[in-house]
Structures are given as structure tokens and as C-alpha cells.
Design a protein around this motif. Sequence first.
Motif, PDB file in Angstrom:
ATOM      1  N   VAL A   1       2.541  15.197 -13.257  1.00  0.00           N
ATOM      2  CA  VAL A   1       1.590  15.767 -14.214  1.00  0.00           C
ATOM      3  C   VAL A   1       1.203  17.187 -13.819  1.00  0.00           C
ATOM      4  O   VAL A   1       1.193  18.099 -14.650  1.00  0.00           O
ATOM      5  N   ALA A   2       0.916  17.404 -12.552  1.00  0.00           N
ATOM      6  CA  ALA A   2       0.357  18.680 -12.105  1.00  0.00           C
ATOM      7  C   ALA A   2       1.376  19.813 -12.062  1.00  0.00           C
ATOM      8  O   ALA A   2       1.054  20.948 -12.431  1.00  0.00           O
ATOM      9  N   VAL A   3       2.590  19.533 -11.629  1.00  0.00           N
ATOM     10  CA  VAL A   3       3.573  20.614 -11.493  1.00  0.00           C
ATOM     11  C   VAL A   3       3.923  21.248 -12.836  1.00  0.00           C
ATOM     12  O   VAL A   3       3.900  22.481 -12.956  1.00  0.00           O
TER      13      VAL A   3
ATOM     14  N   MET B   1       0.835  -1.215   0.000  1.00  0.00           N
ATOM     15  CA  MET B   1       0.000   0.000   0.000  1.00  0.00           C
ATOM     16  C   MET B   1       0.861   1.253   0.000  1.00  0.00           C
ATOM     17  O   MET B   1       0.562   2.219  -0.689  1.00  0.00           O
ATOM     18  N   SER B   2       1.932   1.231   0.791  1.00  0.00           N
ATOM     19  CA  SER B   2       2.828   2.390   0.839  1.00  0.00           C
ATOM     20  C   SER B   2       3.438   2.641  -0.536  1.00  0.00           C
ATOM     21  O   SER B   2       3.537   3.787  -0.983  1.00  0.00           O
ATOM     22  N   HIS B   3       3.823   1.579  -1.199  1.00  0.00           N
ATOM     23  CA  HIS B   3       4.391   1.710  -2.538  1.00  0.00           C
ATOM     24  C   HIS B   3       3.351   2.259  -3.526  1.00  0.00           C
ATOM     25  O   HIS B   3       3.650   3.145  -4.334  1.00  0.00           O
ATOM     26  N   GLN B   4       2.125   1.761  -3.452  1.00  0.00           N
ATOM     27  CA  GLN B   4       1.064   2.252  -4.329  1.00  0.00           C
ATOM     28  C   GLN B   4       0.781   3.727  -4.067  1.00  0.00           C
ATOM     29  O   GLN B   4       0.616   4.512  -5.004  1.00  0.00           O
ATOM     30  N   ASN B   5       0.712   4.112  -2.803  1.00  0.00           N
ATOM     31  CA  ASN B   5       0.421   5.498  -2.451  1.00  0.00           C
ATOM     32  C   ASN B   5       1.532   6.435  -2.906  1.00  0.00           C
ATOM     33  O   ASN B   5       1.266   7.527  -3.408  1.00  0.00           O
ATOM     34  N   LEU B   6       2.770   6.009  -2.728  1.00  0.00           N
ATOM     35  CA  LEU B   6       3.893   6.828  -3.180  1.00  0.00           C
ATOM     36  C   LEU B   6       3.883   6.978  -4.698  1.00  0.00           C
ATOM     37  O   LEU B   6       4.097   8.069  -5.226  1.00  0.00           O
ATOM     38  N   THR B   7       3.597   5.905  -5.398  1.00  0.00           N
ATOM     39  CA  THR B   7       3.529   5.948  -6.858  1.00  0.00           C
ATOM     40  C   THR B   7       2.419   6.889  -7.320  1.00  0.00           C
ATOM     41  O   THR B   7       2.613   7.692  -8.240  1.00  0.00           O
ATOM     42  N   CYS B   8       1.269   6.814  -6.676  1.00  0.00           N
ATOM     43  CA  CYS B   8       0.138   7.679  -7.024  1.00  0.00           C
ATOM     44  C   CYS B   8       0.488   9.149  -6.793  1.00  0.00           C
ATOM     45  O   CYS B   8       0.227   9.999  -7.650  1.00  0.00           O
ATOM     46  N   ALA B   9       1.097   9.456  -5.657  1.00  0.00           N
ATOM     47  CA  ALA B   9       1.441  10.839  -5.339  1.00  0.00           C
ATOM     48  C   ALA B   9       2.490  11.389  -6.302  1.00  0.00           C
ATOM     49  O   ALA B   9       2.384  12.526  -6.773  1.00  0.00           O
ATOM     50  N   VAL B  10       3.492  10.594  -6.619  1.00  0.00           N
ATOM     51  CA  VAL B  10       4.542  11.047  -7.545  1.00  0.00           C
ATOM     52  C   VAL B  10       3.965  11.240  -8.941  1.00  0.00           C
ATOM     53  O   VAL B  10       4.302  12.213  -9.631  1.00  0.00           O
ATOM     54  N   ALA B  11       3.101  10.339  -9.376  1.00  0.00           N
ATOM     55  CA  ALA B  11       2.490  10.473 -10.702  1.00  0.00           C
ATOM     56  C   ALA B  11       1.678  11.761 -10.795  1.00  0.00           C
ATOM     57  O   ALA B  11       1.752  12.483 -11.804  1.00  0.00           O
ATOM     58  N   TYR B  12       0.926  12.064  -9.748  1.00  0.00           N
ATOM     59  CA  TYR B  12       0.140  13.299  -9.745  1.00  0.00           C
ATOM     60  C   TYR B  12       1.061  14.514  -9.839  1.00  0.00           C
ATOM     61  O   TYR B  12       0.817  15.431 -10.609  1.00  0.00           O
ATOM     62  N   LYS B  13       2.133  14.494  -9.049  1.00  0.00           N
ATOM     63  CA  LYS B  13       3.063  15.632  -9.049  1.00  0.00           C
ATOM     64  C   LYS B  13       3.743  15.789 -10.405  1.00  0.00           C
ATOM     65  O   LYS B  13       3.964  16.909 -10.866  1.00  0.00           O
TER      66      LYS B  13
END
Length: 78
Positions: A38-40, A24-36
Motif C-alpha cells: 500500500v505505502a510504496v 506469529m512469524s507468518h502474521q508479521n510477514l503478512t502485515c509488513a508486506v501488506a503495508y509495503k
Amino acid sequence: VVLLNDYLNVLPFMLELSRRTHQMSHQNLTCAVAYKLVAVPLAVFGDVTPWIGALGMRFSSRLVLGNAFRLLKTKKAI
């Protein structure tokens, strides 16, 4: 892991919970990095207004929390 009783039959449960928590930690980190990722760039080039960026960040945080809450559905060992 600290065992608070003499029941060793909880060890397989604890190992499985540990594996799922790591996953779960790996999935959450991947999701957060992917968003960043794209968004930044979109924000830097002015393609995203600040309020849309704030909504996106809120959605990203809720997605990570929702994913982490799936661990609560784990069946207890005892």
C-alpha cells in the motif's frame, strides 16, 4: 530443540510454542508486506509525504513488535 534436563514433559509445550512462533512469524510477514504494497505505490505517485511515510513505517514496525510480544504471555511448562 536441545533439552537441558531429563524432563520430557516439556516437549508438548515446546511443540506448541514452536507452532505459535511460526504462526506469529507468518502474521508479521503478512502485515509488513501488506503495508509495503500500500505505502510504496502511494509514495511513488507522491500521494504520501516523506514524514507521513516515516510515521507509517514506524507504526508498522510497532505493530509487528506488539504482535511478537504476545508470545511472552505463553504459560511455562514447568
